[in-house]
Write a protein that holds these residues in place. Sequence first.
Motif, short mmCIF file in Angstrom:
data_model
loop_
_atom_site.label_atom_id
_atom_site.label_comp_id
_atom_site.label_asym_id
_atom_site.label_seq_id
_atom_site.Cartn_x
_atom_site.Cartn_y
_atom_site.Cartn_z
N ARG A 33 0.86 -1.18 0.00
CA ARG A 33 0.00 0.00 0.00
C ARG A 33 0.90 1.23 0.00
O ARG A 33 1.70 1.42 0.89
N ARG A 34 0.75 2.05 -1.02
CA ARG A 34 1.66 3.17 -1.21
C ARG A 34 0.90 4.48 -1.21
O ARG A 34 -0.32 4.52 -1.43
N GLY A 35 1.62 5.57 -0.98
CA GLY A 35 1.03 6.90 -1.01
C GLY A 35 0.70 7.36 -2.41
O GLY A 35 -0.23 8.12 -2.63
N GLU A 92 -0.81 5.43 -8.27
CA GLU A 92 -0.39 4.60 -9.40
C GLU A 92 0.41 3.38 -8.91
O GLU A 92 0.20 2.27 -9.39
N ASN A 93 1.32 3.61 -7.97
CA ASN A 93 2.08 2.50 -7.40
C ASN A 93 1.14 1.52 -6.71
O ASN A 93 1.26 0.30 -6.86
N ASP A 94 0.23 2.06 -5.92
CA ASP A 94 -0.71 1.24 -5.18
C ASP A 94 -1.50 0.34 -6.13
O ASP A 94 -1.65 -0.86 -5.88
N LEU A 95 -1.98 0.90 -7.21
CA LEU A 95 -2.77 0.12 -8.16
C LEU A 95 -1.95 -0.98 -8.83
O LEU A 95 -2.40 -2.12 -8.93
N ILE A 96 -0.76 -0.64 -9.29
CA ILE A 96 0.10 -1.62 -9.95
C ILE A 96 0.45 -2.76 -9.00
O ILE A 96 0.33 -3.94 -9.35
N LEU A 118 10.36 4.16 -6.87
CA LEU A 118 9.68 2.92 -7.26
C LEU A 118 8.91 3.10 -8.57
O LEU A 118 8.98 2.25 -9.45
N MET A 119 8.21 4.20 -8.71
CA MET A 119 7.47 4.46 -9.94
C MET A 119 8.42 4.55 -11.15
O MET A 119 8.14 3.98 -12.21
#
Length: 93
Positions: free
Chosen positions: A24-26, A29-33, A64-65
């Motif tokens: 779980r990211r802030g 887009e990261n969270d979804l991927i 990360l992105m």
Amino acid sequence: MSKLVEESHQSDPVKRARLRWRARRGLLENDLILTRFLDANEEILTDEEVDAFSRLMELSDNVLMDLMMAKKEPEGEVDLPHVHALLARLRVA
């Protein structure tokens, strides 16, 4: 002689829950991927892939992105073959 055997990710529900929580990211887009990737692959991840995933979770959202979007390649402690392999899977997810 006693031997400590560390449980694998797949056999330990606490480790699996912790991995999902760390995904779980802030940055949405990261969270979804990451969530979609785990939804599709969590059951089949090897311990080496879990290690790579955990290393990636230590990075900031922007770094990360950039890695997932192939704008940058891993450096330093995350410049490992199994991290590169996991990133390749994340990039097509």
